[in-house]
Scaffold this active site. Structure first.
Site, mmCIF file in Angstrom:
data_model
loop_
_atom_site.group_PDB
_atom_site.id
_atom_site.type_symbol
_atom_site.label_atom_id
_atom_site.label_comp_id
_atom_site.label_asym_id
_atom_site.label_seq_id
_atom_site.Cartn_x
_atom_site.Cartn_y
_atom_site.Cartn_z
ATOM 1 N N HIS A 1 0.847 -1.206 0.000
ATOM 2 C CA HIS A 1 0.000 0.000 0.000
ATOM 3 C C HIS A 1 0.874 1.245 0.000
ATOM 4 C CE1 HIS A 1 0.731 -0.584 4.286
ATOM 5 N NE2 HIS A 1 0.188 0.583 4.588
ATOM 6 N N HIS B 1 1.359 3.899 2.002
ATOM 7 C CA HIS B 1 1.898 4.629 3.154
ATOM 8 C C HIS B 1 3.421 4.732 3.088
ATOM 9 C CE1 HIS B 1 -1.916 3.961 5.804
ATOM 10 N NE2 HIS B 1 -2.012 5.026 5.028
ATOM 11 N N ASP C 1 5.838 4.537 5.137
ATOM 12 C CA ASP C 1 6.698 3.517 5.756
ATOM 13 C C ASP C 1 6.665 2.191 4.984
ATOM 14 O OD1 ASP C 1 3.979 3.315 6.773
ATOM 15 O OD2 ASP C 1 4.724 1.846 8.209
ATOM 16 N N HIS C 2 6.067 2.216 3.780
ATOM 17 C CA HIS C 2 6.055 1.020 2.916
ATOM 18 C C HIS C 2 6.626 1.311 1.529
ATOM 19 C CE1 HIS C 2 3.531 -1.325 5.775
ATOM 20 N NE2 HIS C 2 3.328 -0.096 6.197
ATOM 21 N N HIS D 1 -7.355 -1.131 5.697
ATOM 22 C CA HIS D 1 -6.358 -0.201 6.239
ATOM 23 C C HIS D 1 -6.245 1.005 5.301
ATOM 24 C CE1 HIS D 1 -2.700 1.102 8.244
ATOM 25 N NE2 HIS D 1 -2.034 1.040 7.116
ATOM 26 N N ASP E 1 -0.080 -4.109 6.156
ATOM 27 C CA ASP E 1 -0.725 -3.664 7.396
ATOM 28 C C ASP E 1 -2.173 -4.160 7.481
ATOM 29 O OD1 ASP E 1 1.615 -2.369 7.921
ATOM 30 O OD2 ASP E 1 0.824 -0.331 7.727
ATOM 31 N N HIS F 1 4.853 -4.959 10.513
ATOM 32 C CA HIS F 1 5.223 -4.301 11.780
ATOM 33 C C HIS F 1 5.354 -5.296 12.924
ATOM 34 C CE1 HIS F 1 4.654 -0.072 10.509
ATOM 35 N NE2 HIS F 1 3.680 -0.554 9.738
HETATM 36 FE FE FE Z 1 2.753 0.577 8.100
HETATM 37 ZN ZN ZN Z 2 0.097 1.507 6.610
#
Ligand code: FE
Ligand code: ZN
Length: 241
Positions: free
Chosen positions: A55, A57, A59-60, A113, A132, A170
């Site tokens: 996805h 985001h 942090d990905h 998410h 996530d 995570h």
């Molecule tokens: Fe994440």
């Molecule tokens: Zn995420």
């Protein structure tokens, strides 16, 4: 044959480097940042063929551009969310098959998410990369999708073979387990798992990956009997610290 290398980065993110050992093709799942991936590739003497993004985001996908510039790799992501995946080359949707060397990978759409979240299932290697969507004893927050969408997504994952290894993005396990115990304080499997998780974390060890069968026994979100029960548990978790 797939060899999976786990790279812990930032506070609690996991990046996965996948190496198909027959053809030497490689892919990296959800590179939050680029440096640790480049270092690991160098150490292993491998070059990078693909980035797989679950996805959009940061942090990905934060490492997408730098990794592509350094390696010329192709970026694979969701057709539905292609506008938000930086530098996407290959857009896939539910049921599409992708080949990493000799390994077949199937895309599972897992809205909830985010809208356009996807998971990557390597059936022969019994490995699921779910970003996530599903966490150990937990699930992702509903930032864009509805409870019904997330519930539908989790049900798709629950239908996979129970010996599937789950590689989520995570290390949220210990906090999730503390919450899970407030929902099912008498669940013996859950209590036992939490003891193990605490020992692992005290030694600085990862609790990911984990088996789907363990989730079915201990994850309160998967153990909900209906979407409305799921939504209620999700709301309780949003307010849990
Ligand atoms: Fe994440
Ligand atoms: Zn995420």
């Amino acid at each position: 044959m797939l060899t999976i290398h786990q790279i812990p980065v930032l506070t609690d993110n996991y990046i996965y480097l996948l190496h198909e050992t027959i053809t030497n093709e490689t892919a990296v799942v959800d590179p939050a940042i680029s440096e640790p991936v480049l270092n690991r590739l160098k150490k292993l003497g491998l070059s990078l063929n693909y980035i797989l993004n679950t996805h959009h985001h940061h942090d990905h996908v934060g490492g997408n551009l730098a990794l592509q510039a350094a390696t010329g790799c192709k970026i694979v992501g969701s057709e539905q969310d292609k506008k938000r995946i930086p530098a996407i080359d290959i857009a896939l949707k539910e049921g599409d098959l992708f080949q990493l060397g000799s390994e077949k990978m199937a895309v599972i759409e897992t809205d909830g998410h985010t809208l356009g979240h996807i998971a990557f299932w390597f059936q022969q290697s019994k490995a699921l990369f779910c970003g996530d969507t599903l966490f150990a004893m937990g699930c992702g927050r509903l930032f864009e999708g509805s409870a019904m969408q997330m519930w539908t997504s989790l049900n798709k994952l629950m239908a996979l073979p129970e010996e599937t290894q789950i590689y989520c993005a995570h290390e949220y396990t210990e906090n999730n387990g503390r919450f899970a115990l407030t929902i099912e304080p008498t669940n013996a499997d859950l209590k036992f798992r939490m003891q193990q998780v605490k020992e692992y974390r005290q030694q600085g060890l990862a609790t990911v990956p984990f088996l789907l069968v363990e989730e079915l026994a201990t994850n309160p979100f998967l153990r909900a009997k209906s979407c409305s029960e799921f939504a209620q548990i999700r709301q309780l978790k949003d307010n849990f610290t």
